[in-house]
Design an enzyme around this catalytic site. Structure first.
Site, short mmCIF file in Angstrom:
data_model
loop_
_atom_site.label_atom_id
_atom_site.label_comp_id
_atom_site.label_asym_id
_atom_site.label_seq_id
_atom_site.Cartn_x
_atom_site.Cartn_y
_atom_site.Cartn_z
N PHE A 133 37.52 33.48 39.95
CA PHE A 133 38.92 33.89 39.79
C PHE A 133 39.72 33.43 41.02
O PHE A 133 39.23 33.52 42.15
CB PHE A 133 38.96 35.41 39.64
CG PHE A 133 40.30 35.94 39.23
CD1 PHE A 133 40.70 35.93 37.90
CD2 PHE A 133 41.18 36.45 40.18
CE1 PHE A 133 41.94 36.42 37.53
CE2 PHE A 133 42.43 36.94 39.81
CZ PHE A 133 42.80 36.92 38.48
N ASP A 210 32.01 40.88 42.50
CA ASP A 210 33.29 41.16 41.86
C ASP A 210 32.98 41.67 40.45
O ASP A 210 32.42 40.93 39.64
CB ASP A 210 34.14 39.88 41.83
CG ASP A 210 35.52 40.13 41.24
OD1 ASP A 210 35.63 40.96 40.31
OD2 ASP A 210 36.48 39.47 41.68
N TYR A 235 42.15 48.48 35.96
CA TYR A 235 43.16 48.39 34.88
C TYR A 235 42.65 47.55 33.72
O TYR A 235 43.37 47.33 32.76
CB TYR A 235 44.49 47.84 35.40
CG TYR A 235 44.40 46.56 36.20
CD1 TYR A 235 44.23 45.33 35.55
CD2 TYR A 235 44.47 46.57 37.58
CE1 TYR A 235 44.13 44.16 36.27
CE2 TYR A 235 44.38 45.40 38.32
CZ TYR A 235 44.20 44.20 37.65
OH TYR A 235 44.11 43.04 38.38
N LYS A 236 41.41 47.04 33.81
CA LYS A 236 40.84 46.26 32.72
C LYS A 236 40.10 47.21 31.79
O LYS A 236 40.73 48.04 31.15
CB LYS A 236 40.01 45.13 33.30
CG LYS A 236 40.93 44.12 34.02
CD LYS A 236 40.23 43.01 34.74
CE LYS A 236 41.30 42.08 35.34
NZ LYS A 236 40.76 41.11 36.29
N ARG A 384 41.27 33.28 25.15
CA ARG A 384 40.31 34.28 25.57
C ARG A 384 40.42 35.50 24.66
O ARG A 384 41.49 36.08 24.50
CB ARG A 384 40.57 34.67 27.02
CG ARG A 384 39.32 35.09 27.77
CD ARG A 384 39.60 35.25 29.23
NE ARG A 384 40.68 36.22 29.48
CZ ARG A 384 40.93 36.76 30.65
NH1 ARG A 384 40.19 36.46 31.69
NH2 ARG A 384 41.92 37.61 30.82
C1 LIG Z 1 41.61 40.56 37.33
C2 LIG Z 1 40.79 40.01 38.45
C3 LIG Z 1 41.21 40.15 39.78
C4 LIG Z 1 42.55 40.74 40.08
O1 LIG Z 1 42.78 41.11 41.38
P1 LIG Z 1 44.09 41.98 41.71
O2 LIG Z 1 44.10 42.14 43.16
O3 LIG Z 1 43.99 43.25 40.94
O4 LIG Z 1 45.29 41.21 41.21
C5 LIG Z 1 40.33 39.70 40.77
N1 LIG Z 1 39.14 39.13 40.47
C6 LIG Z 1 38.75 38.97 39.18
C7 LIG Z 1 37.43 38.35 38.86
C8 LIG Z 1 39.56 39.40 38.14
O5 LIG Z 1 39.18 39.23 36.88
#
Ligand SMILES: *Cc1c(COP(=O)(O)O)cnc(C)c1O
Length: 412
Positions: A133, A210, A235-236, A384
């Site tokens: 990401f 992560d 939030y996911k 997705r």
């Molecule tokens: C959604 C996501 C993030 C998001 O990070 P934020 O700081 O909440 O914006 C980070 N890493 C991964 C793998 C994600 O899927």
């Protein structure tokens, strides 16, 4: 081909689904809208509206600043422990709700790099996947520049992720810390976290997982896997709402040796002593920096209730059933249109989402959003399909994929 056999199958799967009733716990679950993005921003549970409203009137309004002493100061640890117990396989005292995922990843990466390179000065490398990401990759680049460290990129097939063979080739006596995604945000590849953690440890490195796309959808056993550090979104699949703060896990054995770089008063040993210099608190408090985002961490508790009730094993079983069904439908009606799968076919190597590729997918996504079918688009040509097990039905999945087929035909 006719989709009638799939409709009968979807109905049968919904009827037999032990988690079907949990879907009714979500706002607007009864509408025909198709939601394929619960892995990006989960739907709100109905109970959350009442929880937030009660908090404003009774706790914030009623208790005012007394609320900090009475419960809010401890909330990041109380919710963290509950999350750890229900969804992360983490014993109490190792999980805290804190800042955004990005900020918590930064703090823990910096802390791990400092600890390893102080213990052994040759350890100046941070290992990360080339297709991780963006925030993960950008942080690693920034920290490497800031601390004079070196980035080791693990090249990956974008329809998979970092596996044991690739990690083994990337780590060694110069590795300080390895940052890995448990479930790849793009392909949905589910890493074998226990094996990869062992590989990092055998090389003398610490590992930071992560968990953004895995917490709340696939089994996670941080203590049993001997994980050092982990961070994930709430939030996911945890439905904490837009911008809900992330969680951090630090194994108990590291809590006295790791020092994070954003030294604020909320991480200090005696918060209200307001002393002349910073001394880090014991335990997880030292990983906090400023005032905890109390309002923003309330909502996730309703989904923790649902996960506790359903059980992670049942959630994973439904998740696999959903992605397997989506794959059968895709093979039946999308493959003939030239759509290909950019995710692992083996469910043991797949988390809760699928990516389907076709040159028209950007336009397909825009068309679908206008008709209340909501997938996600990821460059270069990926659609997705996130299938949140607590809130998604098999019939909804079929309806959405039939709409994808119509949209691909219209845009081709
Ligand atoms: C959604 C996501 C993030 C998001 O990070 P934020 O700081 O909440 O914006 C980070 N890493 C991964 C793998 C994600 O899927």
């Amino acid at each position: 081909m006719s989709t009638d056999p799939f409709a009968a199958e979807a109905l049968a799967l919904d009827t037999a689904d032990p988690l079907a009733a949990h879907r009714d716990a979500f706002v607007d679950a009864e509408t025909p809208l198709v939601y394929f993005d619960g892995n990006s921003l989960g739907r709100p549970p109905r109970a959350t509206a009442q929880r937030l409203s009660d908090f404003v009137t009774a706790e914030w309004g009623g208790r005012l600043i007394r609320g900090w002493d009475e419960s809010w100061m401890e909330l990041p640890f109380a919710i963290g422990d509950r999350l750890g117990a229900i969804a992360l396989g983490a014993a109490a005292g190792q999980t805290v709700i804190g800042d955004s995922t990005t900020v918590l990843l930064y703090k823990l990466l910096r802390a791990a790099l400092a600890e390893r390179s102080t213990a052994e000065p040759a350890r100046v490398e941070i290992v990360v996947g080339r297709d991780d990401f963006p925030t993960d990759r950008y942080l690693v680049e920034g920290i490497a520049a800031e601390r004079g460290a070196r980035v080791v990129w693990v090249e990956v097939d974008t329809s998979r992720g970092v596996d044991a063979e690739r990690l083994r080739a990337a780590v060694g006596p110069r590795t300080a810390v390895v940052l890995l995604s448990h479930v790849s945000y793009r392909s949905g590849y589910l890493a074998d976290a226990e094996t990869l953690t062992r590989i990092a440890h055998e090389a003398g490195a610490l590992v930071l997982w992560d968990l953004c796309h895995s917490a709340g959808s696939v089994p996670v056993e941080l203590d049993a896997w001997d994980v050092d550090l982990a961070v994930g979104c709430t939030y996911k699949y945890l439905n904490g709402g837009p911008g809900a703060p992330a969680f951090a896990y630090v194994a108990a054995r590291h809590q006295t040796t790791l020092a994070q770089p954003i030294q604020g008063w909320m991480g200090a040993a005696d918060v209200f002593a307001m002393g002349p210099e910073y001394r880090p608190a014991d335990g997880m408090r030292r990983f906090l920096s400023g005032t905890p985002p109390v309002l923003a961490m309330l909502a996730m508790q309703d989904t923790l209730d649902l996960i506790e009730d359903a059980g992670v094993a049942a959630i994973r079983a439904k998740s696999v059933a959903l992605t397997e069904f989506a794959l059968r439908v895709s093979d039946g009606i999308l493959s003939p249109l030239g759509v290909s799968l950019a995710s692992p076919r083996d469910p043991a190597e797949r988390g809760g989402h699928l990516t389907l590729s076709h040159p028209t997918m950007r336009a397909v996504t825009a068309r679908l959003w206008r008709q209340d079918v909501i997938p996600d688009y990821r460059d270069p040509d990926g659609l997705r399909i996130g299938l949140a097990p607590l809130s998604t039905s098999f019939t909804e999945t079929l309806t959405g994929l039939v709409a994808v087929a119509e949209a691909v035909r219209a845009e081709s």
